[in-house]
Design an enzyme around this catalytic site. Sequence first.
Site, PDB file in Angstrom:
ATOM      1  N   SER A  14       0.805  -1.229   0.000  1.00 11.73           N
ATOM      2  CA  SER A  14       0.000   0.000   0.000  1.00 11.73           C
ATOM      3  C   SER A  14       0.831   1.268   0.000  1.00 11.73           C
ATOM      4  O   SER A  14       0.361   2.312  -0.449  1.00 11.73           O
ATOM      5  CB  SER A  14      -0.939  -0.009   1.221  1.00 11.73           C
ATOM      6  OG  SER A  14      -0.231  -0.338   2.395  1.00 11.73           O
ATOM      7  N   ARG A  15       2.033   1.188   0.531  1.00 11.33           N
ATOM      8  CA  ARG A  15       2.825   2.428   0.668  1.00 11.33           C
ATOM      9  C   ARG A  15       4.291   2.161   0.363  1.00 11.33           C
ATOM     10  O   ARG A  15       4.718   1.014   0.239  1.00 11.33           O
ATOM     11  CB  ARG A  15       2.728   2.953   2.111  1.00 11.33           C
ATOM     12  CG  ARG A  15       1.348   3.426   2.468  1.00 11.33           C
ATOM     13  CD  ARG A  15       1.304   4.037   3.837  1.00 11.33           C
ATOM     14  NE  ARG A  15       1.223   3.043   4.904  1.00 11.33           N
ATOM     15  CZ  ARG A  15       2.078   2.964   5.929  1.00 11.33           C
ATOM     16  NH1 ARG A  15       3.084   3.808   6.016  1.00 11.33           N
ATOM     17  NH2 ARG A  15       1.929   2.046   6.854  1.00 11.33           N
ATOM     18  N   TYR A 155      14.541  -5.150  15.149  1.00 11.13           N
ATOM     19  CA  TYR A 155      14.518  -5.026  13.685  1.00 11.13           C
ATOM     20  C   TYR A 155      15.759  -5.685  13.069  1.00 11.13           C
ATOM     21  O   TYR A 155      15.664  -6.421  12.079  1.00 11.13           O
ATOM     22  CB  TYR A 155      14.450  -3.539  13.348  1.00 11.13           C
ATOM     23  CG  TYR A 155      14.275  -3.190  11.894  1.00 11.13           C
ATOM     24  CD1 TYR A 155      13.034  -3.322  11.266  1.00 11.13           C
ATOM     25  CD2 TYR A 155      15.338  -2.672  11.148  1.00 11.13           C
ATOM     26  CE1 TYR A 155      12.868  -2.962   9.936  1.00 11.13           C
ATOM     27  CE2 TYR A 155      15.175  -2.306   9.825  1.00 11.13           C
ATOM     28  CZ  TYR A 155      13.931  -2.457   9.220  1.00 11.13           C
ATOM     29  OH  TYR A 155      13.774  -2.091   7.899  1.00 11.13           O
ATOM     30  N   ALA A 158      15.352  -9.419  13.201  1.00 14.23           N
ATOM     31  CA  ALA A 158      14.357  -9.897  12.235  1.00 14.23           C
ATOM     32  C   ALA A 158      14.941  -9.883  10.825  1.00 14.23           C
ATOM     33  O   ALA A 158      14.767 -10.840  10.055  1.00 14.23           O
ATOM     34  CB  ALA A 158      13.106  -9.023  12.298  1.00 14.23           C
ATOM     35  N   ILE A 188      16.077   4.501   2.596  1.00 13.73           N
ATOM     36  CA  ILE A 188      15.208   4.837   1.468  1.00 13.73           C
ATOM     37  C   ILE A 188      14.160   5.839   1.958  1.00 13.73           C
ATOM     38  O   ILE A 188      13.643   5.697   3.080  1.00 13.73           O
ATOM     39  CB  ILE A 188      14.485   3.556   0.955  1.00 13.73           C
ATOM     40  CG1 ILE A 188      15.485   2.409   0.691  1.00 13.73           C
ATOM     41  CG2 ILE A 188      13.641   3.852  -0.276  1.00 13.73           C
ATOM     42  CD1 ILE A 188      16.512   2.649  -0.389  1.00 13.73           C
TER      43      ILE A 188
HETATM   44  P1  NAP Z   1       6.348   1.831   5.144  1.00 12.36           P
HETATM   45  O1  NAP Z   1       6.315   2.994   4.227  1.00 12.36           O
HETATM   46  O2  NAP Z   1       6.218   2.056   6.624  1.00 12.36           O
HETATM   47  O3  NAP Z   1       5.200   0.779   4.675  1.00 12.36           O
HETATM   48  C1  NAP Z   1       5.032  -0.408   5.378  1.00 12.36           C
HETATM   49  C2  NAP Z   1       4.080  -1.298   4.618  1.00 12.36           C
HETATM   50  O4  NAP Z   1       3.942  -2.537   5.318  1.00 12.36           O
HETATM   51  C3  NAP Z   1       2.676  -0.704   4.505  1.00 12.36           C
HETATM   52  O5  NAP Z   1       2.165  -1.062   3.250  1.00 12.36           O
HETATM   53  C4  NAP Z   1       1.927  -1.410   5.624  1.00 12.36           C
HETATM   54  O6  NAP Z   1       0.526  -1.508   5.396  1.00 12.36           O
HETATM   55  C5  NAP Z   1       2.557  -2.773   5.565  1.00 12.36           C
HETATM   56  N1  NAP Z   1       2.410  -3.552   6.802  1.00 12.36           N
HETATM   57  C6  NAP Z   1       2.899  -3.261   8.030  1.00 12.36           C
HETATM   58  N2  NAP Z   1       2.553  -4.230   8.894  1.00 12.36           N
HETATM   59  C7  NAP Z   1       1.831  -5.144   8.196  1.00 12.36           C
HETATM   60  C8  NAP Z   1       1.195  -6.368   8.534  1.00 12.36           C
HETATM   61  N3  NAP Z   1       1.224  -6.856   9.788  1.00 12.36           N
HETATM   62  N4  NAP Z   1       0.540  -7.044   7.562  1.00 12.36           N
HETATM   63  C9  NAP Z   1       0.481  -6.571   6.287  1.00 12.36           C
HETATM   64  N5  NAP Z   1       1.062  -5.408   5.920  1.00 12.36           N
HETATM   65  C10 NAP Z   1       1.732  -4.714   6.861  1.00 12.36           C
HETATM   66  O7  NAP Z   1       7.665   0.964   4.975  1.00 12.36           O
HETATM   67  P2  NAP Z   1       8.781   0.992   3.820  1.00 12.36           P
HETATM   68  O8  NAP Z   1       9.802   1.978   4.218  1.00 12.36           O
HETATM   69  O9  NAP Z   1       8.168   1.051   2.492  1.00 12.36           O
HETATM   70  O10 NAP Z   1       9.416  -0.440   4.064  1.00 12.36           O
HETATM   71  C11 NAP Z   1       9.085  -1.583   3.286  1.00 12.36           C
HETATM   72  C12 NAP Z   1      10.049  -2.703   3.627  1.00 12.36           C
HETATM   73  O11 NAP Z   1      11.382  -2.274   3.354  1.00 12.36           O
HETATM   74  C13 NAP Z   1      10.019  -3.106   5.098  1.00 12.36           C
HETATM   75  O12 NAP Z   1      10.218  -4.500   5.218  1.00 12.36           O
HETATM   76  C14 NAP Z   1      11.220  -2.375   5.665  1.00 12.36           C
HETATM   77  O13 NAP Z   1      11.714  -2.994   6.821  1.00 12.36           O
HETATM   78  C15 NAP Z   1      12.177  -2.440   4.512  1.00 12.36           C
HETATM   79  N6  NAP Z   1      13.227  -1.425   4.530  1.00 12.36           N
HETATM   80  C16 NAP Z   1      12.927  -0.095   4.483  1.00 12.36           C
HETATM   81  C17 NAP Z   1      13.967   0.829   4.492  1.00 12.36           C
HETATM   82  C18 NAP Z   1      13.738   2.313   4.433  1.00 12.36           C
HETATM   83  O14 NAP Z   1      14.711   3.056   4.529  1.00 12.36           O
HETATM   84  N7  NAP Z   1      12.522   2.806   4.252  1.00 12.36           N
HETATM   85  C19 NAP Z   1      15.287   0.391   4.572  1.00 12.36           C
HETATM   86  C20 NAP Z   1      15.546  -0.970   4.614  1.00 12.36           C
HETATM   87  C21 NAP Z   1      14.507  -1.867   4.586  1.00 12.36           C
HETATM   88  P3  NAP Z   1      -0.512  -0.319   5.846  1.00 12.36           P
HETATM   89  O15 NAP Z   1      -0.388   0.740   4.778  1.00 12.36           O
HETATM   90  O16 NAP Z   1      -1.835  -0.994   5.845  1.00 12.36           O
HETATM   91  O17 NAP Z   1      -0.060   0.141   7.181  1.00 12.36           O
END
Ligand code: NAP
Length: 249
Positions: A14-15, A155, A158, A188
């Site tokens: 979704s995001r 984190y 995990a 990111i």
């Molecule tokens: P984000 O913008 O916070 O979005 C998180 C997404 O996960 C949302 O779509 C949310 O859904 C969904 N979500 C959370 N808990 C859930 C659950 N229990 N069941 C189903 N969906 C769930 O995060 P992001 O930054 O895009 O991160 C995406 C992935 O990349 C994550 O695994 C994160 O750890 C990893 N990551 C991110 C970064 C970074 O810098 N941003 C760096 C390294 C790794 P809702 O919209 O319904 O809440």
Amino acid sequence: MILDKMIALVTGGSRGIGRAICLKLASLGATVGINYVANPEAAQETLQQIEEIGGKGFIVRFDVADANDVQVNIKEIINTYGQVDILVNNAGITRDGLMARMKEDDWDSVLDTNLKGAFLCSKAVMRTMMKKKWGRIINVSSVVGFVGNGGQVNYGAAKAGLTGLTKSMARELAGRNITVNCVAPGYIVTDMTDGLAEDVQEALKAQIPLGTLGTPEDVAASVGFLASSDSNYITGQTLHVNGGMYMGH
Ligand code: NAP
């Protein structure tokens, strides 16, 4: 279209990074299942963006950490669409805090969503992939799983766990022509990193050889590669997308 007739499922589509992955896979021809847990408007926005580029998608709500919810909903996707060819375990949360003060709940919820969620969703799709003798599972890890980060023991554990899960699954499923890989983003620009103070962001940039934070599209491009037949001979690997801040092996 290299993913024509493929059904993809992106958890947390979704995001942020998940939305960019949905758009990438749809642009390559896949029909994309957009999973979310709490934010239907954001999921709807992802679907709208997919349709604007002429792609196909559908929305499916379930909590990746809830075994029954995962099983029921993925079964319904398979009943409706016949299979899931590509699974991207992207859903993730953070509950940061120094370990001395970290609540057990914060440990459990981060492990349950980021690590157990990938196990549950993979288990729910693998039979259909095995039958087809083709599949792609891509786990979204993090640089934090490789270098650690104070305030993120939950984190970091995990995300490091996802590497072990990926390698073992890759060995189990290779005989059925299912590849399992990780993409490990650095920092990111998304909602997850939005809260970082300006000075923290500047300090981070100083550690990144390419000098900027990454974009969700940078990560999505790697997922697109690992989802396609271009990566046929790659399994059990981690592709680091981090501007050079960690040059892994
Ligand atoms: P984000 O913008 O916070 O979005 C998180 C997404 O996960 C949302 O779509 C949310 O859904 C969904 N979500 C959370 N808990 C859930 C659950 N229990 N069941 C189903 N969906 C769930 O995060 P992001 O930054 O895009 O991160 C995406 C992935 O990349 C994550 O695994 C994160 O750890 C990893 N990551 C991110 C970064 C970074 O810098 N941003 C760096 C390294 C790794 P809702 O919209 O319904 O809440």
